[in-house]
Design a protein around this motif. Structure first.
Motif, PDB file in Angstrom:
ATOM      1  N   VAL A  62       0.846  -1.182   0.000  1.00  0.00           N
ATOM      2  CA  VAL A  62       0.000   0.000   0.000  1.00  0.00           C
ATOM      3  C   VAL A  62       0.889   1.243   0.000  1.00  0.00           C
ATOM      4  O   VAL A  62       1.919   1.281   0.669  1.00  0.00           O
ATOM      5  CB  VAL A  62      -0.955  -0.007   1.222  1.00  0.00           C
ATOM      6  N   LEU A  63       0.493   2.242  -0.781  1.00  0.00           N
ATOM      7  CA  LEU A  63       1.164   3.538  -0.800  1.00  0.00           C
ATOM      8  C   LEU A  63       0.283   4.517  -0.041  1.00  0.00           C
ATOM      9  O   LEU A  63      -0.911   4.648  -0.332  1.00  0.00           O
ATOM     10  CB  LEU A  63       1.368   4.031  -2.233  1.00  0.00           C
ATOM     11  N   MET A  64       0.861   5.191   0.955  1.00  0.00           N
ATOM     12  CA  MET A  64       0.100   6.124   1.791  1.00  0.00           C
ATOM     13  C   MET A  64       0.723   7.513   1.723  1.00  0.00           C
ATOM     14  O   MET A  64       1.928   7.661   1.880  1.00  0.00           O
ATOM     15  CB  MET A  64       0.118   5.649   3.251  1.00  0.00           C
ATOM     16  N   LYS A  65      -0.106   8.526   1.477  1.00  0.00           N
ATOM     17  CA  LYS A  65       0.382   9.897   1.526  1.00  0.00           C
ATOM     18  C   LYS A  65       0.316  10.383   2.966  1.00  0.00           C
ATOM     19  O   LYS A  65      -0.126   9.651   3.864  1.00  0.00           O
ATOM     20  CB  LYS A  65      -0.436  10.810   0.605  1.00  0.00           C
ATOM     21  N   CYS A  66       0.745  11.601   3.229  1.00  0.00           N
ATOM     22  CA  CYS A  66       0.770  12.088   4.608  1.00  0.00           C
ATOM     23  C   CYS A  66      -0.653  12.156   5.168  1.00  0.00           C
ATOM     24  O   CYS A  66      -1.612  12.402   4.443  1.00  0.00           O
ATOM     25  CB  CYS A  66       1.455  13.445   4.689  1.00  0.00           C
ATOM     26  N   GLY A  67      -0.774  11.912   6.453  1.00  0.00           N
ATOM     27  CA  GLY A  67      -2.077  11.892   7.099  1.00  0.00           C
ATOM     28  C   GLY A  67      -2.037  11.031   8.347  1.00  0.00           C
ATOM     29  O   GLY A  67      -0.974  10.574   8.768  1.00  0.00           O
ATOM     30  N   ASN A  68      -3.198  10.790   8.936  1.00  0.00           N
ATOM     31  CA  ASN A  68      -3.299   9.923  10.107  1.00  0.00           C
ATOM     32  C   ASN A  68      -3.701   8.516   9.673  1.00  0.00           C
ATOM     33  O   ASN A  68      -4.659   8.350   8.901  1.00  0.00           O
ATOM     34  CB  ASN A  68      -4.340  10.449  11.099  1.00  0.00           C
ATOM     35  N   LEU A 159       6.404   1.961  -9.265  1.00  0.00           N
ATOM     36  CA  LEU A 159       5.019   2.241  -8.892  1.00  0.00           C
ATOM     37  C   LEU A 159       4.237   2.847 -10.052  1.00  0.00           C
ATOM     38  O   LEU A 159       3.056   2.567 -10.246  1.00  0.00           O
ATOM     39  CB  LEU A 159       4.969   3.184  -7.683  1.00  0.00           C
ATOM     40  N   LEU A 160       4.929   3.653 -10.845  1.00  0.00           N
ATOM     41  CA  LEU A 160       4.273   4.300 -11.982  1.00  0.00           C
ATOM     42  C   LEU A 160       4.076   3.357 -13.165  1.00  0.00           C
ATOM     43  O   LEU A 160       3.440   3.724 -14.154  1.00  0.00           O
ATOM     44  CB  LEU A 160       5.078   5.526 -12.414  1.00  0.00           C
ATOM     45  N   GLN A 161       4.617   2.149 -13.078  1.00  0.00           N
ATOM     46  CA  GLN A 161       4.429   1.158 -14.138  1.00  0.00           C
ATOM     47  C   GLN A 161       3.366   0.129 -13.791  1.00  0.00           C
ATOM     48  O   GLN A 161       3.086  -0.774 -14.568  1.00  0.00           O
ATOM     49  CB  GLN A 161       5.761   0.439 -14.414  1.00  0.00           C
ATOM     50  N   THR A 162       2.743   0.263 -12.639  1.00  0.00           N
ATOM     51  CA  THR A 162       1.721  -0.699 -12.232  1.00  0.00           C
ATOM     52  C   THR A 162       0.376  -0.362 -12.865  1.00  0.00           C
ATOM     53  O   THR A 162       0.190   0.712 -13.448  1.00  0.00           O
ATOM     54  CB  THR A 162       1.562  -0.700 -10.699  1.00  0.00           C
ATOM     55  N   ASP A 163      -0.573  -1.283 -12.728  1.00  0.00           N
ATOM     56  CA  ASP A 163      -1.929  -1.044 -13.237  1.00  0.00           C
ATOM     57  C   ASP A 163      -2.625   0.097 -12.501  1.00  0.00           C
ATOM     58  O   ASP A 163      -3.621   0.629 -12.981  1.00  0.00           O
ATOM     59  CB  ASP A 163      -2.772  -2.322 -13.115  1.00  0.00           C
ATOM     60  N   SER A 164      -2.111   0.434 -11.334  1.00  0.00           N
ATOM     61  CA  SER A 164      -2.693   1.525 -10.539  1.00  0.00           C
ATOM     62  C   SER A 164      -1.947   2.833 -10.763  1.00  0.00           C
ATOM     63  O   SER A 164      -2.011   3.741  -9.931  1.00  0.00           O
ATOM     64  CB  SER A 164      -2.657   1.162  -9.045  1.00  0.00           C
ATOM     65  N   SER A 165      -1.249   2.945 -11.884  1.00  0.00           N
ATOM     66  CA  SER A 165      -0.376   4.100 -12.116  1.00  0.00           C
ATOM     67  C   SER A 165      -1.111   5.444 -12.057  1.00  0.00           C
ATOM     68  O   SER A 165      -0.563   6.436 -11.574  1.00  0.00           O
ATOM     69  CB  SER A 165       0.342   3.965 -13.462  1.00  0.00           C
ATOM     70  N   ASP A 166      -2.368   5.482 -12.537  1.00  0.00           N
ATOM     71  CA  ASP A 166      -3.114   6.749 -12.505  1.00  0.00           C
ATOM     72  C   ASP A 166      -3.363   7.194 -11.069  1.00  0.00           C
ATOM     73  O   ASP A 166      -3.171   8.366 -10.712  1.00  0.00           O
ATOM     74  CB  ASP A 166      -4.451   6.605 -13.242  1.00  0.00           C
ATOM     75  N   LYS A 167      -3.788   6.252 -10.233  1.00  0.00           N
ATOM     76  CA  LYS A 167      -4.008   6.578  -8.813  1.00  0.00           C
ATOM     77  C   LYS A 167      -2.685   6.912  -8.140  1.00  0.00           C
ATOM     78  O   LYS A 167      -2.603   7.834  -7.324  1.00  0.00           O
ATOM     79  CB  LYS A 167      -4.669   5.395  -8.099  1.00  0.00           C
ATOM     80  N   ILE A 168      -1.647   6.143  -8.481  1.00  0.00           N
ATOM     81  CA  ILE A 168      -0.319   6.377  -7.901  1.00  0.00           C
ATOM     82  C   ILE A 168       0.151   7.794  -8.229  1.00  0.00           C
ATOM     83  O   ILE A 168       0.644   8.518  -7.358  1.00  0.00           O
ATOM     84  CB  ILE A 168       0.710   5.361  -8.438  1.00  0.00           C
ATOM     85  N   LYS A 169      -0.019   8.196  -9.484  1.00  0.00           N
ATOM     86  CA  LYS A 169       0.434   9.525  -9.906  1.00  0.00           C
ATOM     87  C   LYS A 169      -0.337  10.614  -9.168  1.00  0.00           C
ATOM     88  O   LYS A 169       0.232  11.631  -8.766  1.00  0.00           O
ATOM     89  CB  LYS A 169       0.257   9.679 -11.424  1.00  0.00           C
ATOM     90  N   THR A 170      -1.644  10.383  -8.953  1.00  0.00           N
ATOM     91  CA  THR A 170      -2.454  11.352  -8.217  1.00  0.00           C
ATOM     92  C   THR A 170      -1.968  11.486  -6.782  1.00  0.00           C
ATOM     93  O   THR A 170      -1.847  12.586  -6.243  1.00  0.00           O
ATOM     94  CB  THR A 170      -3.938  10.932  -8.221  1.00  0.00           C
ATOM     95  N   VAL A 171      -1.677  10.352  -6.163  1.00  0.00           N
ATOM     96  CA  VAL A 171      -1.186  10.373  -4.782  1.00  0.00           C
ATOM     97  C   VAL A 171       0.188  11.027  -4.717  1.00  0.00           C
ATOM     98  O   VAL A 171       0.465  11.852  -3.852  1.00  0.00           O
ATOM     99  CB  VAL A 171      -1.137   8.949  -4.194  1.00  0.00           C
TER     100      VAL A 171
END
Length: 288
Positions: A62-68, A159-171
């Motif tokens: 899982v990739l997590m951006k800053c937050g709680n 991470l940018l080459q995965t199927d979730s690349s669009d979400k990854i790029k947004t995060v």
């Protein structure tokens, strides 16, 4: 309980972290000025953010951006432990690592609400990357600054080459922009998760006493009573319309213990879950 903990640092900041934990174990993890990529090596991890939650197993990440965040760590059935490896991202480290070539997606920030976490299924390229990092944990004498900079850039490229690349790029484009969530939004998002009241308090960045005061002011009820009643109402609805097992419904509504669920249900409705379901079926038959 943490049984083992190792780190590899870049520019005096923890870049890689590997831990073995005696599970089950619950841990609050506020990240105010960092983001994190977490890969499960053993056991399972239930990750909760203010509005989202995910469940990752061995080989998933899982990739997590800053937050709680709140982690519920579950043990491997054989070993009885949980093991994971994490890559930490800090704005100052990324800027130093990339220099004047900082990728555009790390510089473009948007004001819209973006996902706070993105789950990735088991991916061969990510698995091979993790194996390469584990090699350096076993051979720390081979590690140097240039190598760690390369490994930091490599995980971002992968991470940018995965199927979730669009979400990854947004995060990634909002990696260090903290989003503010309404107290009630977070409560409603996790009413039917297995988070305890103390877990919700930590997720909303409140002490337990402050959390209870805020909750009482908004809902005019105690957290335990309100949450239990909402979960029981959902359970009664599912018992009436679905063929799911009683244990499945209990877990789906946030109850970890079937005996506790049955006792609470009977206290509220004066009937057991199984008898309640049977009554509902009889009502439907009589109406048809």
């Amino acid at each position: 309980m943490i049984l083992a903990h190792e780190t590899l640092s870049l520019y005096d900041k923890m870049l890689f972290e590997k831990a073995i934990v005696q599970a089950p174990f619950q841990k609050a993890n506020p990240m105010t000025n960092e983001a994190c990529f977490l890969y499960v090596l053993e056991g399972e991890n239930k990750t909760y953010s203010a509005l989202e939650r995910t469940h990752i197993k061995v080989g998933e990440s899982v990739l997590m951006k800053c937050g709680n965040f709140m982690f519920k760590l579950l043990p491997d059935k054989n070993a009885g432990t949980y093991e994971a490896i994490a890559v930490h991202f800090y704005p100052e480290i990324l800027k130093k690592a990339y220099g004047n070539t900082l990728p555009s997606f790390l510089k473009k920030y948007t004001n819209q609400h973006t996902p706070t976490l993105v789950k990735l299924e088991a991916i061969t390229l990510i698995q091979q990357y993790i194996e390469s990092v584990l090699f350096y944990f076993k051979n720390p004498n081979l590690v140097n600054e240039d190598l760690l900079v390369l490994k930091l850039k490599e995980i971002i490229v992968l991470l940018l080459q995965t199927d979730s690349s669009d979400k990854i790029k947004t995060v990634l484009s909002n990696l260090f922009t903290t989003q503010t969530f309404d107290f009630k939004e977070t409560i409603e998002a996790h009413l039917f998760s297995s988070l305890t009241v103390s877990g919700l308090a930590e997720l909303t960045n409140n002490s337990l006493s402050s959390f209870k005061r805020k909750f009482k002011k908004i809902y005019n009820d105690s957290p335990n009573n309100y949450i239990k009643n909402r979960r029981l109402q959902k359970a009664s609805s599912l018992l009436a319309v679905s063929e799911l097992s009683i244990s499945h419904i209990a877990y789906d509504c946030g109850f970890n213990d079937i005996a506790h669920f049955s006792k609470s249900f009977k206290q509220k409705f004066s009937i057991s879950p199984s008898a309640f379901r049977l009554n509902q079926k009889h009502k439907i038959l009589n109406q048809s």
